[in-house]
Design an enzyme around this catalytic site. Structure first.
Site, PDB file in Angstrom:
ATOM      1  N   GLY A  15       0.837  -1.210   0.000  1.00 19.09           N
ATOM      2  CA  GLY A  15       0.000   0.000   0.000  1.00 19.09           C
ATOM      3  C   GLY A  15       0.862   1.247   0.000  1.00 19.09           C
ATOM      4  O   GLY A  15       0.580   2.234   0.686  1.00 19.09           O
ATOM      5  N   GLY A  18       0.002   5.070   0.155  1.00 21.73           N
ATOM      6  CA  GLY A  18      -0.786   5.595   1.267  1.00 21.73           C
ATOM      7  C   GLY A  18      -0.037   6.656   2.077  1.00 21.73           C
ATOM      8  O   GLY A  18       1.157   6.903   1.852  1.00 21.73           O
ATOM      9  N   ALA A  21       2.584   4.954   4.493  1.00 21.86           N
ATOM     10  CA  ALA A  21       3.534   4.175   3.682  1.00 21.86           C
ATOM     11  C   ALA A  21       4.427   5.072   2.830  1.00 21.86           C
ATOM     12  O   ALA A  21       5.601   4.763   2.621  1.00 21.86           O
ATOM     13  CB  ALA A  21       2.764   3.203   2.799  1.00 21.86           C
ATOM     14  N   ASN A  67      -2.978  -6.520  -5.219  1.00 24.19           N
ATOM     15  CA  ASN A  67      -4.243  -6.227  -4.544  1.00 24.19           C
ATOM     16  C   ASN A  67      -4.494  -7.303  -3.492  1.00 24.19           C
ATOM     17  O   ASN A  67      -4.433  -8.495  -3.791  1.00 24.19           O
ATOM     18  CB  ASN A  67      -5.379  -6.222  -5.573  1.00 24.19           C
ATOM     19  CG  ASN A  67      -6.661  -5.681  -4.984  1.00 24.19           C
ATOM     20  OD1 ASN A  67      -6.970  -5.895  -3.798  1.00 24.19           O
ATOM     21  ND2 ASN A  67      -7.418  -4.966  -5.789  1.00 24.19           N
ATOM     22  N   THR A  87       1.212  -2.142   5.369  1.00 22.00           N
ATOM     23  CA  THR A  87       0.334  -1.017   5.758  1.00 22.00           C
ATOM     24  C   THR A  87      -0.960  -0.998   4.955  1.00 22.00           C
ATOM     25  O   THR A  87      -1.896  -0.297   5.322  1.00 22.00           O
ATOM     26  CB  THR A  87       1.030   0.352   5.577  1.00 22.00           C
ATOM     27  OG1 THR A  87       1.051   0.676   4.188  1.00 22.00           O
ATOM     28  CG2 THR A  87       2.432   0.372   6.134  1.00 22.00           C
ATOM     29  N   SER A  89      -4.530  -1.568   3.586  1.00 23.93           N
ATOM     30  CA  SER A  89      -5.705  -1.973   4.335  1.00 23.93           C
ATOM     31  C   SER A  89      -6.939  -1.680   3.500  1.00 23.93           C
ATOM     32  O   SER A  89      -7.207  -0.527   3.177  1.00 23.93           O
ATOM     33  CB  SER A  89      -5.740  -1.174   5.644  1.00 23.93           C
ATOM     34  OG  SER A  89      -6.884  -1.425   6.360  1.00 23.93           O
ATOM     35  N   TYR A 102     -14.322  -0.805  10.857  1.00 21.70           N
ATOM     36  CA  TYR A 102     -12.877  -0.573  10.723  1.00 21.70           C
ATOM     37  C   TYR A 102     -12.146  -1.164  11.927  1.00 21.70           C
ATOM     38  O   TYR A 102     -11.190  -1.927  11.788  1.00 21.70           O
ATOM     39  CB  TYR A 102     -12.598   0.936  10.607  1.00 21.70           C
ATOM     40  CG  TYR A 102     -11.130   1.277  10.638  1.00 21.70           C
ATOM     41  CD1 TYR A 102     -10.324   1.078   9.528  1.00 21.70           C
ATOM     42  CD2 TYR A 102     -10.536   1.791  11.800  1.00 21.70           C
ATOM     43  CE1 TYR A 102      -8.965   1.368   9.552  1.00 21.70           C
ATOM     44  CE2 TYR A 102      -9.182   2.089  11.843  1.00 21.70           C
ATOM     45  CZ  TYR A 102      -8.409   1.881  10.721  1.00 21.70           C
ATOM     46  OH  TYR A 102      -7.062   2.167  10.755  1.00 21.70           O
ATOM     47  N   LYS A 106      -9.542  -4.317  11.898  1.00 23.35           N
ATOM     48  CA  LYS A 106      -8.143  -4.211  12.339  1.00 23.35           C
ATOM     49  C   LYS A 106      -7.835  -5.260  13.422  1.00 23.35           C
ATOM     50  O   LYS A 106      -6.776  -5.860  13.437  1.00 23.35           O
ATOM     51  CB  LYS A 106      -7.837  -2.810  12.899  1.00 23.35           C
ATOM     52  CG  LYS A 106      -8.021  -1.667  11.943  1.00 23.35           C
ATOM     53  CD  LYS A 106      -7.313  -1.837  10.645  1.00 23.35           C
ATOM     54  CE  LYS A 106      -5.849  -1.544  10.655  1.00 23.35           C
ATOM     55  NZ  LYS A 106      -5.265  -1.628   9.292  1.00 23.35           N
TER      56      LYS A 106
HETATM   57  N1  NAP Z   1      -3.894   7.202   9.457  1.00 24.87           N
HETATM   58  C1  NAP Z   1      -4.157   6.863  10.710  1.00 24.87           C
HETATM   59  O1  NAP Z   1      -4.494   7.717  11.559  1.00 24.87           O
HETATM   60  C2  NAP Z   1      -4.033   5.414  11.156  1.00 24.87           C
HETATM   61  C3  NAP Z   1      -4.122   5.117  12.523  1.00 24.87           C
HETATM   62  C4  NAP Z   1      -3.988   3.785  12.932  1.00 24.87           C
HETATM   63  C5  NAP Z   1      -3.787   2.782  11.998  1.00 24.87           C
HETATM   64  N2  NAP Z   1      -3.720   3.106  10.674  1.00 24.87           N
HETATM   65  C6  NAP Z   1      -3.496   2.001   9.728  1.00 24.87           C
HETATM   66  O2  NAP Z   1      -2.237   2.224   9.074  1.00 24.87           O
HETATM   67  C7  NAP Z   1      -2.328   1.755   7.730  1.00 24.87           C
HETATM   68  C8  NAP Z   1      -2.013   2.883   6.771  1.00 24.87           C
HETATM   69  O3  NAP Z   1      -2.878   3.981   7.042  1.00 24.87           O
HETATM   70  P1  NAP Z   1      -2.914   5.275   6.127  1.00 24.87           P
HETATM   71  O4  NAP Z   1      -3.604   6.351   6.867  1.00 24.87           O
HETATM   72  O5  NAP Z   1      -1.560   5.504   5.586  1.00 24.87           O
HETATM   73  O6  NAP Z   1      -3.917   4.758   5.010  1.00 24.87           O
HETATM   74  P2  NAP Z   1      -4.112   5.190   3.488  1.00 24.87           P
HETATM   75  O7  NAP Z   1      -3.443   6.470   3.182  1.00 24.87           O
HETATM   76  O8  NAP Z   1      -5.574   5.084   3.226  1.00 24.87           O
HETATM   77  O9  NAP Z   1      -3.350   4.025   2.737  1.00 24.87           O
HETATM   78  C9  NAP Z   1      -3.867   2.733   2.714  1.00 24.87           C
HETATM   79  C10 NAP Z   1      -3.293   2.029   1.528  1.00 24.87           C
HETATM   80  O10 NAP Z   1      -3.911   0.753   1.424  1.00 24.87           O
HETATM   81  C11 NAP Z   1      -4.064   0.474   0.061  1.00 24.87           C
HETATM   82  N3  NAP Z   1      -5.138  -0.480  -0.163  1.00 24.87           N
HETATM   83  C12 NAP Z   1      -6.467  -0.341   0.090  1.00 24.87           C
HETATM   84  N4  NAP Z   1      -7.118  -1.436  -0.297  1.00 24.87           N
HETATM   85  C13 NAP Z   1      -6.198  -2.294  -0.830  1.00 24.87           C
HETATM   86  C14 NAP Z   1      -6.242  -3.564  -1.413  1.00 24.87           C
HETATM   87  N5  NAP Z   1      -7.391  -4.214  -1.559  1.00 24.87           N
HETATM   88  N6  NAP Z   1      -5.094  -4.135  -1.843  1.00 24.87           N
HETATM   89  C15 NAP Z   1      -3.920  -3.488  -1.727  1.00 24.87           C
HETATM   90  N7  NAP Z   1      -3.792  -2.262  -1.199  1.00 24.87           N
HETATM   91  C16 NAP Z   1      -4.924  -1.670  -0.743  1.00 24.87           C
HETATM   92  C17 NAP Z   1      -4.390   1.805  -0.584  1.00 24.87           C
HETATM   93  O11 NAP Z   1      -4.031   1.699  -1.924  1.00 24.87           O
HETATM   94  P3  NAP Z   1      -4.582   2.677  -3.068  1.00 24.87           P
HETATM   95  O12 NAP Z   1      -3.636   3.810  -3.037  1.00 24.87           O
HETATM   96  O13 NAP Z   1      -4.501   1.806  -4.278  1.00 24.87           O
HETATM   97  O14 NAP Z   1      -5.983   3.080  -2.713  1.00 24.87           O
HETATM   98  C18 NAP Z   1      -3.522   2.755   0.225  1.00 24.87           C
HETATM   99  O15 NAP Z   1      -2.295   2.966  -0.407  1.00 24.87           O
HETATM  100  C19 NAP Z   1      -3.726   1.200   7.548  1.00 24.87           C
HETATM  101  O16 NAP Z   1      -3.678  -0.167   7.795  1.00 24.87           O
HETATM  102  C20 NAP Z   1      -4.525   1.919   8.621  1.00 24.87           C
HETATM  103  O17 NAP Z   1      -5.647   1.187   8.994  1.00 24.87           O
HETATM  104  C21 NAP Z   1      -3.833   4.389  10.227  1.00 24.87           C
END
Ligand code: NAP
Length: 262
Positions: A15, A18, A21, A67, A87, A89, A102, A106
């Site tokens: 991912g 993201g 990431a 994917n 990462t 999700s 969500y 998780k």
């Molecule tokens: N941001 C926060 O505050 C926070 C807090 C706690 C935990 N987290 C966790 O940390 C991780 C990263 O968070 P983030 O905020 O950086 O999220 P994000 O910006 O939404 O990035 C998530 C990534 O997952 C990819 N993705 C979604 N569905 C997918 C699939 N079916 N197959 C492969 N890739 C897929 C997306 O790809 P596309 O670019 O192709 O859409 C995106 O690049 C996640 O697991 C999230 O739950 C985040």
């Protein structure tokens, strides 16, 4: 020339386009790693351009299409990697009460990961960040948490909650330390600051006196979680960025990306 810590090491980031990431990829490249990065749509420049323009990307970043919903899709990506930073999700926004789903997804995903790691002798570490904020590297997408900061500059009311703030750069760095430190193990919670939205708004008001910052809190009952200890995160060498710096950098990034016009 001094050898960089990641030189000659191949790691994977799933991912990769993201929010968290993208920082992970940037910092890994800075440390000399070769990064195999997975993205769902390689033809979408908005997902790839900010990555391929990073320092070191030309020499050491390889993009792969993968994917999570396609069985076997990640096999060639994780092949030969010393570490996988997972990462990616999948988020379903069409369900009722997405926040609840969500949290459930998780929890179940982490349980499944621990079970799989135990059965297959994989050295797993899980990192659980709080509400991640800080500058964005990706151009167009805004996640819900960063949007909460943007909303403070536009909406009449803000949620009556005490978020678990953590800087995106600290979050990415903690992931890297968890791989590099032989002593790292188990689960880590990453929370830098646990302060109410109204106090967060106050800091923004002091930083940006000319910006209109909402001062109306929703009347709903206070959403308060347990206090999260920093003790274990500190053993990873995480130095939590002061919240003022994170908030300022978030606002500056929102301005630069055109989400906030001031
Ligand atoms: N941001 C926060 O505050 C926070 C807090 C706690 C935990 N987290 C966790 O940390 C991780 C990263 O968070 P983030 O905020 O950086 O999220 P994000 O910006 O939404 O990035 C998530 C990534 O997952 C990819 N993705 C979604 N569905 C997918 C699939 N079916 N197959 C492969 N890739 C897929 C997306 O790809 P596309 O670019 O192709 O859409 C995106 O690049 C996640 O697991 C999230 O739950 C985040």
């Amino acid at each position: 020339m001094e050898k960089m810590i990641g030189e000659g090491k191949v790691v994977c980031v799933t991912g990769a386009s993201g929010y968290i990431a993208s920082w992970l990829v940037k910092l890994l490249l800075q440390r000399g790693y070769t990064v195999k990065a997975s993205i769902r749509d390689l033809s979408d420049g908005k997902k790839t351009e900010h990555l391929v323009s990073l320092d070191g990307a030309k020499e050491r970043l390889q993009l792969f299409k993968a994917n999570l919903l396609e069985e076997g899709s990640f096999d060639s990506v994780v092949d030969d990697c010393e570490c996988v930073f997972h990462t990616a999700s999948p988020v379903l926004l069409t369900v009722k009460n997405p926040q609840l789903w969500y949290v459930l997804s998780k929890t179940l995903a982490e349980e499944a990961a621990w079970k799989f790691a135990k059965e297959n002798g994989i050295d797993l570490i899980s990192l659980n960040p709080g509400c991640v904020i800080g500058p964005l590297l990706q151009p167009i997408t805004l996640n819900l948490i960063v949007e909460m900061i943007l909303n403070l500059t536009k909406e009449a009311t803000f949620p009556n909650m005490i978020p678990y703030w953590v800087d995106v750069r600290d979050t990415a760095m903690a992931h890297i330390h968890a791989f590099e430190m032989a002593s790292a193990s188990g689960r880590y919670c990453l929370v830098g600051y646990n302060i109410h939205m109204s106090e967060t708004a106050n800091i923004l008001r002091q930083l940006y006196p000319t910006l209109t910052i909402s001062n109306e809190c929703e009347a709903y009952p206070l959403v308060e979680g347990a206090q999260v200890s920093k003790v274990k995160a500190l053993t990873l060498g995480v130095k939590f960025t002061p919240l003022e710096v994170t908030l300022r950098d978030t606002i500056e990034s929102l301005k630069e990306k055109g989400f906030l016009k001031i």
